[in-house]
Design a protein around this motif. Sequence first.
Motif, PDB file in Angstrom:
ATOM      1  N   THR A 209       0.841  -1.197   0.000  1.00  0.00           N
ATOM      2  CA  THR A 209       0.000   0.000   0.000  1.00  0.00           C
ATOM      3  C   THR A 209       0.873   1.242   0.000  1.00  0.00           C
ATOM      4  O   THR A 209       2.100   1.156   0.129  1.00  0.00           O
ATOM      5  CB  THR A 209      -0.928   0.058   1.238  1.00  0.00           C
ATOM      6  N   GLY A 210       0.221   2.384  -0.086  1.00  0.00           N
ATOM      7  CA  GLY A 210       0.936   3.651  -0.069  1.00  0.00           C
ATOM      8  C   GLY A 210       1.585   3.971   1.251  1.00  0.00           C
ATOM      9  O   GLY A 210       2.289   4.985   1.365  1.00  0.00           O
ATOM     10  N   GLU A 211       1.383   3.146   2.258  1.00  0.00           N
ATOM     11  CA  GLU A 211       2.065   3.328   3.531  1.00  0.00           C
ATOM     12  C   GLU A 211       3.387   2.586   3.578  1.00  0.00           C
ATOM     13  O   GLU A 211       4.129   2.713   4.557  1.00  0.00           O
ATOM     14  CB  GLU A 211       1.160   2.877   4.678  1.00  0.00           C
ATOM     15  N   ASP A 212       3.694   1.801   2.549  1.00  0.00           N
ATOM     16  CA  ASP A 212       4.957   1.065   2.467  1.00  0.00           C
ATOM     17  C   ASP A 212       5.994   1.902   1.724  1.00  0.00           C
ATOM     18  O   ASP A 212       5.685   2.553   0.711  1.00  0.00           O
ATOM     19  CB  ASP A 212       4.758  -0.268   1.756  1.00  0.00           C
ATOM     20  N   ASP A 213       7.240   1.863   2.214  1.00  0.00           N
ATOM     21  CA  ASP A 213       8.295   2.697   1.635  1.00  0.00           C
ATOM     22  C   ASP A 213       8.515   2.421   0.155  1.00  0.00           C
ATOM     23  O   ASP A 213       8.784   3.351  -0.616  1.00  0.00           O
ATOM     24  CB  ASP A 213       9.605   2.471   2.393  1.00  0.00           C
ATOM     25  N   ALA A 214       8.399   1.163  -0.257  1.00  0.00           N
ATOM     26  CA  ALA A 214       8.648   0.838  -1.656  1.00  0.00           C
ATOM     27  C   ALA A 214       7.638   1.527  -2.569  1.00  0.00           C
ATOM     28  O   ALA A 214       7.986   2.004  -3.665  1.00  0.00           O
ATOM     29  CB  ALA A 214       8.593  -0.682  -1.852  1.00  0.00           C
ATOM     30  N   LEU A 220       6.657   8.672  -5.897  1.00  0.00           N
ATOM     31  CA  LEU A 220       7.332   9.966  -5.929  1.00  0.00           C
ATOM     32  C   LEU A 220       8.402  10.049  -7.008  1.00  0.00           C
ATOM     33  O   LEU A 220       8.807  11.156  -7.396  1.00  0.00           O
ATOM     34  CB  LEU A 220       7.958  10.265  -4.562  1.00  0.00           C
ATOM     35  N   ALA A 221       8.823   8.899  -7.519  1.00  0.00           N
ATOM     36  CA  ALA A 221       9.826   8.898  -8.588  1.00  0.00           C
ATOM     37  C   ALA A 221       9.207   9.134  -9.957  1.00  0.00           C
ATOM     38  O   ALA A 221       9.936   9.396 -10.931  1.00  0.00           O
ATOM     39  CB  ALA A 221      10.584   7.568  -8.594  1.00  0.00           C
ATOM     40  N   VAL A 226       6.085  14.792  -7.714  1.00  0.00           N
ATOM     41  CA  VAL A 226       6.523  15.751  -6.701  1.00  0.00           C
ATOM     42  C   VAL A 226       6.141  17.171  -7.106  1.00  0.00           C
ATOM     43  O   VAL A 226       5.714  17.977  -6.264  1.00  0.00           O
ATOM     44  CB  VAL A 226       8.040  15.645  -6.464  1.00  0.00           C
ATOM     45  N   GLU A 227       6.264  17.473  -8.416  1.00  0.00           N
ATOM     46  CA  GLU A 227       5.901  18.808  -8.887  1.00  0.00           C
ATOM     47  C   GLU A 227       4.423  19.109  -8.593  1.00  0.00           C
ATOM     48  O   GLU A 227       4.068  20.203  -8.152  1.00  0.00           O
ATOM     49  CB  GLU A 227       6.174  18.938 -10.385  1.00  0.00           C
ATOM     50  N   PHE A 228       3.559  18.114  -8.836  1.00  0.00           N
ATOM     51  CA  PHE A 228       2.136  18.311  -8.571  1.00  0.00           C
ATOM     52  C   PHE A 228       1.879  18.503  -7.085  1.00  0.00           C
ATOM     53  O   PHE A 228       1.139  19.412  -6.679  1.00  0.00           O
ATOM     54  CB  PHE A 228       1.318  17.123  -9.075  1.00  0.00           C
ATOM     55  N   ILE A 229       2.465  17.653  -6.271  1.00  0.00           N
ATOM     56  CA  ILE A 229       2.226  17.730  -4.824  1.00  0.00           C
ATOM     57  C   ILE A 229       2.696  19.066  -4.269  1.00  0.00           C
ATOM     58  O   ILE A 229       1.997  19.713  -3.484  1.00  0.00           O
ATOM     59  CB  ILE A 229       2.917  16.553  -4.110  1.00  0.00           C
ATOM     60  N   ASP A 230       3.889  19.506  -4.690  1.00  0.00           N
ATOM     61  CA  ASP A 230       4.402  20.793  -4.217  1.00  0.00           C
ATOM     62  C   ASP A 230       3.485  21.941  -4.646  1.00  0.00           C
ATOM     63  O   ASP A 230       3.157  22.822  -3.842  1.00  0.00           O
ATOM     64  CB  ASP A 230       5.809  21.038  -4.767  1.00  0.00           C
ATOM     65  N   THR A 268      -1.640  11.698  -0.113  1.00  0.00           N
ATOM     66  CA  THR A 268      -2.278  12.191   1.108  1.00  0.00           C
ATOM     67  C   THR A 268      -1.242  12.464   2.182  1.00  0.00           C
ATOM     68  O   THR A 268      -1.238  13.521   2.833  1.00  0.00           O
ATOM     69  CB  THR A 268      -3.327  11.180   1.614  1.00  0.00           C
ATOM     70  N   GLY A 269      -0.345  11.520   2.381  1.00  0.00           N
ATOM     71  CA  GLY A 269       0.706  11.707   3.382  1.00  0.00           C
ATOM     72  C   GLY A 269       1.624  12.867   3.056  1.00  0.00           C
ATOM     73  O   GLY A 269       2.013  13.636   3.946  1.00  0.00           O
ATOM     74  N   GLU A 270       1.987  12.993   1.772  1.00  0.00           N
ATOM     75  CA  GLU A 270       2.886  14.072   1.367  1.00  0.00           C
ATOM     76  C   GLU A 270       2.229  15.439   1.519  1.00  0.00           C
ATOM     77  O   GLU A 270       2.852  16.398   1.986  1.00  0.00           O
ATOM     78  CB  GLU A 270       3.324  13.852  -0.084  1.00  0.00           C
ATOM     79  N   LEU A 271       0.948  15.545   1.131  1.00  0.00           N
ATOM     80  CA  LEU A 271       0.240  16.812   1.280  1.00  0.00           C
ATOM     81  C   LEU A 271       0.100  17.195   2.749  1.00  0.00           C
ATOM     82  O   LEU A 271       0.314  18.350   3.135  1.00  0.00           O
ATOM     83  CB  LEU A 271      -1.140  16.725   0.635  1.00  0.00           C
TER      84      LEU A 271
END
Length: 293
Positions: A209-214, A220-221, A226-230, A268-271
């Motif tokens: 899931t999106g809670e896993d680092d992988a 994000l890669a 990242v551009e959208f989230i920022d 969600t976590g990044e925002l």
Amino acid sequence: MTEDERRDGAEVLIVTGMSGAGRSTAANALEDLDWYVVDNLPPQMLRPLLDLTQIAADALPKVAAVVDVRGRDLFAELPEVMRTLRDRRRLRTVFLDAADDVLVRRFEAVRRPHPLQGDGTIIDGIRRERDRLAVVRERADIIIDTSTLNIHQLSTRIVELFAEEGAARHTLTVMSFGFKYGLPPDADMVADMRFLPNPFWNDELKSLTGEDDAVVDFVLAQEGAVEFIDAYARALVPVLEGYQRENKRHSVVAVGCTGGKHRSVVTTGELASRLAGVPGVAVRTKHRDLGRE
């Protein structure tokens, strides 16, 4: 009563003033600030209420009592009650007022009589009320003239006066969801992350899931992630500031992907992380569809 008892007791606020000046709006704003609000309280009940707050100080740390002419003949005792309670624990009085012509328009707009109107006109009732409230207004700690304020502006004024220093004025929920399960009905804004490659089609990531680092690293890669989230976080800052000015207490930003399991969860976590530093805003996260099969 000792100084320690005054300091340790609950904070008590008397909300009074002219009918039509915004007492109900002020009471609602105080409730949103976690005050325990008692409406239409006879002045004689203020002493027992104060005693109750002493007994249950932890459960009732902030109490507001709305006292007004709806108490009829009982209201006449309010000035004396205020005088005798002045040396009690953190007791303050806020008086809401407005110009006569404004009050007349407000009563006409809701098509209700003034409580002291009787067989006369609205302005007759207003004048009678002003006479009864003259002493109370003179002894009030805070007077708010609402003549030029709408309900949102009055609520904001109450928040400015009575919110605890550093307390959040707005709560933002950033919620992930899956489009295939439908849009969240309480969403104020929606972001669609389906423009990114779906980790579901990657055999190594499908069961995660999106809670896993992988999965976080994968999402994000991707180009534009990242551009959208920022950019989206920056765009939300003035919105959240405006919500506070308009006294909108809660909002939901819904972030969607196909199943609500990978891309939307990461975003969600990044925002939430980026928006956590916005002054006056408490940020929460929720993953609506993360546990669905």
